[in-house]
Write a protein that holds these residues in place. Structure first.
Motif, PDB file in Angstrom:
ATOM      1  N   ARG A  44     -15.105  -4.745  -2.754  1.00  0.00           N
ATOM      2  CA  ARG A  44     -14.721  -5.037  -0.922  1.00  0.00           C
ATOM      3  C   ARG A  44     -14.769  -3.857  -0.385  1.00  0.00           C
ATOM      4  O   ARG A  44     -15.633  -3.771   0.631  1.00  0.00           O
ATOM      5  CB  ARG A  44     -13.845  -6.084  -0.902  1.00  0.00           C
ATOM      6  N   GLU A  45     -14.198  -2.835  -0.815  1.00  0.00           N
ATOM      7  CA  GLU A  45     -13.816  -1.537  -0.065  1.00  0.00           C
ATOM      8  C   GLU A  45     -15.062  -0.858  -0.070  1.00  0.00           C
ATOM      9  O   GLU A  45     -15.323  -0.004   0.767  1.00  0.00           O
ATOM     10  CB  GLU A  45     -12.802  -0.980  -0.590  1.00  0.00           C
ATOM     11  N   LEU A  46     -15.707  -0.768  -1.240  1.00  0.00           N
ATOM     12  CA  LEU A  46     -17.130  -0.179  -1.513  1.00  0.00           C
ATOM     13  C   LEU A  46     -18.098  -0.431  -0.635  1.00  0.00           C
ATOM     14  O   LEU A  46     -18.770   0.143   0.150  1.00  0.00           O
ATOM     15  CB  LEU A  46     -17.423  -0.187  -2.990  1.00  0.00           C
ATOM     16  N   ALA A  49     -17.399   0.668   2.850  1.00  0.00           N
ATOM     17  CA  ALA A  49     -17.659   2.121   2.834  1.00  0.00           C
ATOM     18  C   ALA A  49     -19.193   2.361   2.949  1.00  0.00           C
ATOM     19  O   ALA A  49     -19.431   3.383   3.604  1.00  0.00           O
ATOM     20  CB  ALA A  49     -17.235   2.977   1.631  1.00  0.00           C
ATOM     21  N   VAL A  50     -19.988   1.525   1.937  1.00  0.00           N
ATOM     22  CA  VAL A  50     -21.430   1.605   2.231  1.00  0.00           C
ATOM     23  C   VAL A  50     -22.119   1.358   3.763  1.00  0.00           C
ATOM     24  O   VAL A  50     -22.724   2.174   4.203  1.00  0.00           O
ATOM     25  CB  VAL A  50     -22.134   0.565   1.072  1.00  0.00           C
ATOM     26  N   GLU A  51     -21.480   0.358   4.263  1.00  0.00           N
ATOM     27  CA  GLU A  51     -21.719  -0.205   5.590  1.00  0.00           C
ATOM     28  C   GLU A  51     -21.482   1.126   6.615  1.00  0.00           C
ATOM     29  O   GLU A  51     -22.246   1.437   7.535  1.00  0.00           O
ATOM     30  CB  GLU A  51     -20.947  -1.134   5.843  1.00  0.00           C
ATOM     31  N   ALA A  52     -20.303   1.497   6.441  1.00  0.00           N
ATOM     32  CA  ALA A  52     -19.848   2.609   7.282  1.00  0.00           C
ATOM     33  C   ALA A  52     -20.757   4.042   7.391  1.00  0.00           C
ATOM     34  O   ALA A  52     -21.062   4.619   8.137  1.00  0.00           O
ATOM     35  CB  ALA A  52     -18.430   2.931   7.021  1.00  0.00           C
ATOM     36  N   LEU A  53     -21.028   4.278   6.011  1.00  0.00           N
ATOM     37  CA  LEU A  53     -21.778   5.493   5.626  1.00  0.00           C
ATOM     38  C   LEU A  53     -23.348   5.259   6.096  1.00  0.00           C
ATOM     39  O   LEU A  53     -23.695   6.110   6.843  1.00  0.00           O
ATOM     40  CB  LEU A  53     -21.820   5.758   4.144  1.00  0.00           C
ATOM     41  N   ALA A  54     -23.847   3.990   6.095  1.00  0.00           N
ATOM     42  CA  ALA A  54     -25.024   3.633   6.548  1.00  0.00           C
ATOM     43  C   ALA A  54     -25.007   3.727   8.019  1.00  0.00           C
ATOM     44  O   ALA A  54     -26.173   4.303   8.602  1.00  0.00           O
ATOM     45  CB  ALA A  54     -25.579   2.441   6.195  1.00  0.00           C
ATOM     46  N   ALA A  55     -23.850   3.405   8.589  1.00  0.00           N
ATOM     47  CA  ALA A  55     -23.706   3.408  10.085  1.00  0.00           C
ATOM     48  C   ALA A  55     -23.975   4.791  10.870  1.00  0.00           C
ATOM     49  O   ALA A  55     -24.014   4.956  11.937  1.00  0.00           O
ATOM     50  CB  ALA A  55     -22.786   2.575  10.633  1.00  0.00           C
ATOM     51  N   THR A  56     -23.470   5.792   9.702  1.00  0.00           N
ATOM     52  CA  THR A  56     -23.665   7.075  10.312  1.00  0.00           C
ATOM     53  C   THR A  56     -25.070   7.412  10.911  1.00  0.00           C
ATOM     54  O   THR A  56     -25.051   8.213  11.804  1.00  0.00           O
ATOM     55  CB  THR A  56     -23.005   8.140   9.439  1.00  0.00           C
ATOM     56  N   ARG A 108     -15.527   9.681 -13.572  1.00  0.00           N
ATOM     57  CA  ARG A 108     -15.302   8.324 -13.940  1.00  0.00           C
ATOM     58  C   ARG A 108     -16.778   7.657 -12.930  1.00  0.00           C
ATOM     59  O   ARG A 108     -16.452   7.771 -11.720  1.00  0.00           O
ATOM     60  CB  ARG A 108     -14.141   7.757 -13.508  1.00  0.00           C
ATOM     61  N   LEU A 109     -17.318   7.053 -13.577  1.00  0.00           N
ATOM     62  CA  LEU A 109     -18.500   6.353 -13.087  1.00  0.00           C
ATOM     63  C   LEU A 109     -17.792   5.086 -11.931  1.00  0.00           C
ATOM     64  O   LEU A 109     -17.003   4.390 -12.255  1.00  0.00           O
ATOM     65  CB  LEU A 109     -19.366   5.622 -14.010  1.00  0.00           C
ATOM     66  N   ILE A 110     -18.476   5.108 -10.687  1.00  0.00           N
ATOM     67  CA  ILE A 110     -18.079   4.027  -9.584  1.00  0.00           C
ATOM     68  C   ILE A 110     -19.109   2.920  -9.909  1.00  0.00           C
ATOM     69  O   ILE A 110     -20.417   3.107  -9.877  1.00  0.00           O
ATOM     70  CB  ILE A 110     -18.149   4.872  -8.411  1.00  0.00           C
ATOM     71  N   ARG A 111     -18.669   2.100 -10.432  1.00  0.00           N
ATOM     72  CA  ARG A 111     -19.412   0.670 -10.738  1.00  0.00           C
ATOM     73  C   ARG A 111     -19.468  -0.366  -9.706  1.00  0.00           C
ATOM     74  O   ARG A 111     -18.630  -0.297  -8.873  1.00  0.00           O
ATOM     75  CB  ARG A 111     -18.824  -0.025 -11.875  1.00  0.00           C
ATOM     76  N   ILE A 112     -20.685  -0.940  -9.500  1.00  0.00           N
ATOM     77  CA  ILE A 112     -20.945  -1.850  -8.570  1.00  0.00           C
ATOM     78  C   ILE A 112     -21.484  -3.234  -9.202  1.00  0.00           C
ATOM     79  O   ILE A 112     -21.707  -3.158 -10.435  1.00  0.00           O
ATOM     80  CB  ILE A 112     -21.964  -1.408  -7.615  1.00  0.00           C
ATOM     81  N   ASN A 113     -21.608  -4.127  -8.303  1.00  0.00           N
ATOM     82  CA  ASN A 113     -22.377  -5.438  -8.944  1.00  0.00           C
ATOM     83  C   ASN A 113     -23.536  -5.623  -8.026  1.00  0.00           C
ATOM     84  O   ASN A 113     -24.160  -4.948  -7.244  1.00  0.00           O
ATOM     85  CB  ASN A 113     -21.312  -6.642  -8.819  1.00  0.00           C
ATOM     86  N   ASN A 114     -24.315  -6.821  -8.430  1.00  0.00           N
ATOM     87  CA  ASN A 114     -25.531  -7.117  -7.782  1.00  0.00           C
ATOM     88  C   ASN A 114     -25.577  -7.449  -6.308  1.00  0.00           C
ATOM     89  O   ASN A 114     -26.492  -6.842  -5.340  1.00  0.00           O
ATOM     90  CB  ASN A 114     -26.231  -8.407  -8.641  1.00  0.00           C
ATOM     91  N   SER A 115     -24.470  -7.865  -5.765  1.00  0.00           N
ATOM     92  CA  SER A 115     -24.386  -8.306  -4.488  1.00  0.00           C
ATOM     93  C   SER A 115     -24.305  -7.038  -3.672  1.00  0.00           C
ATOM     94  O   SER A 115     -24.957  -6.617  -2.676  1.00  0.00           O
ATOM     95  CB  SER A 115     -23.340  -8.986  -4.026  1.00  0.00           C
ATOM     96  N   LEU A 116     -23.592  -6.001  -4.366  1.00  0.00           N
ATOM     97  CA  LEU A 116     -23.478  -4.413  -3.553  1.00  0.00           C
ATOM     98  C   LEU A 116     -24.966  -3.800  -3.724  1.00  0.00           C
ATOM     99  O   LEU A 116     -25.232  -2.982  -2.646  1.00  0.00           O
ATOM    100  CB  LEU A 116     -22.317  -3.778  -4.184  1.00  0.00           C
ATOM    101  N   ARG A 117     -25.648  -3.970  -4.646  1.00  0.00           N
ATOM    102  CA  ARG A 117     -26.986  -3.493  -4.821  1.00  0.00           C
ATOM    103  C   ARG A 117     -27.800  -3.826  -3.789  1.00  0.00           C
ATOM    104  O   ARG A 117     -28.557  -3.111  -3.295  1.00  0.00           O
ATOM    105  CB  ARG A 117     -27.763  -3.878  -6.384  1.00  0.00           C
ATOM    106  N   ARG A 118     -27.782  -5.177  -3.414  1.00  0.00           N
ATOM    107  CA  ARG A 118     -28.740  -5.631  -2.477  1.00  0.00           C
ATOM    108  C   ARG A 118     -28.080  -4.902  -0.940  1.00  0.00           C
ATOM    109  O   ARG A 118     -28.781  -4.457  -0.240  1.00  0.00           O
ATOM    110  CB  ARG A 118     -28.441  -7.060  -2.275  1.00  0.00           C
ATOM    111  N   ASP A 119     -26.683  -4.823  -0.652  1.00  0.00           N
ATOM    112  CA  ASP A 119     -26.372  -4.025   0.329  1.00  0.00           C
ATOM    113  C   ASP A 119     -26.981  -2.693   0.329  1.00  0.00           C
ATOM    114  O   ASP A 119     -27.211  -2.304   1.523  1.00  0.00           O
ATOM    115  CB  ASP A 119     -24.812  -4.270   0.364  1.00  0.00           C
TER     116      ASP A 119
END
Length: 202
Positions: A44-46, A49-56, A108-119
């Protein structure tokens, strides 16, 4: 001279406060300030963070998002964020420069799921397909033509509605057509998409 009304005085203090902190708030929205929030983050925090980074809107954010989606974004115990492709060099995420003093064993790898991949796809598309730079938009459109992902159709429609560069627009239309061919569409829409791609001549 009458004394200042308490309410007006309080309002002035509030306005002065926000005027003073506004530069700090703006600075906090830069990619460099958002990047540390990736360290130790849950899904959820990732996503936030993705949304905030894209918003820059900063182009330097694109490699970070692409690395996260490709499984090439790493963190260290002290909160560092780095990019590493395969067994290649460890790089700083925003500059691409080789990171000094960082061992591969510390990553250490930062892991994501399919939902975050779509984001991530949407975030990268917004930073590239809607970029002010026509060359960036062209590269993004070509990439989307190659992947032909139906998930990009909505974003391509949004970009096409604003695109004024004829060359970029043509590639966007081709990317959209390639994605349409991977969906369940009517014979008429299928034929139209084929015609758009056939016009490429390659």
């Amino acid at each position: 001279m009458p004394a200042a009304h308490p309410f007006r005085f309080a309002l002035i203090l509030i306005l002065m406060f926000f005027a003073a902190v506004s530069p700090t708030v703006a600075k906090a929205q830069s990619a460099a300030n958002i990047l540390p929030s990736f360290a130790g983050a849950n899904l959820r925090e990732l996503a936030a963070a993705v949304e905030a980074l894209a918003a820059t809107g900063e182009p330097e954010a694109v490699p970070v998002l692409e690395a996260l989606g490709a499984g090439n974004l790493y963190e260290t115990a002290d909160g560092g964020i780095f990019i590493r492709v395969g067994s290649g060099p460890i790089r700083e995420p925003l500059t691409g420069e080789t990171a000094e003093g960082v061992d591969a064993g510390d990553l250490r790898l930062i892991r994501i799921n399919n939902s975050l991949r779509r984001d991530l796809r949407a975030a990268i598309g917004n930073l590239t397909l809607l970029s002010e730079d026509a060359n960036v938009r062209m590269r993004a459109a070509r990439e989307m033509f190659s992947t032909a992902d139906p998930a990009n159709i909505e974003l391509l429609d949004e970009a096409l509605a604003e695109e004024t560069n004829a060359s970029v627009r043509r590639v966007m239309e081709q990317a959209r057509a390639a994605a349409i061919l991977k969906t369940d569409v009517s014979e008429e829409d299928f034929a139209a998409a084929v015609a758009v791609i056939a016009a490429r001549g390659d």
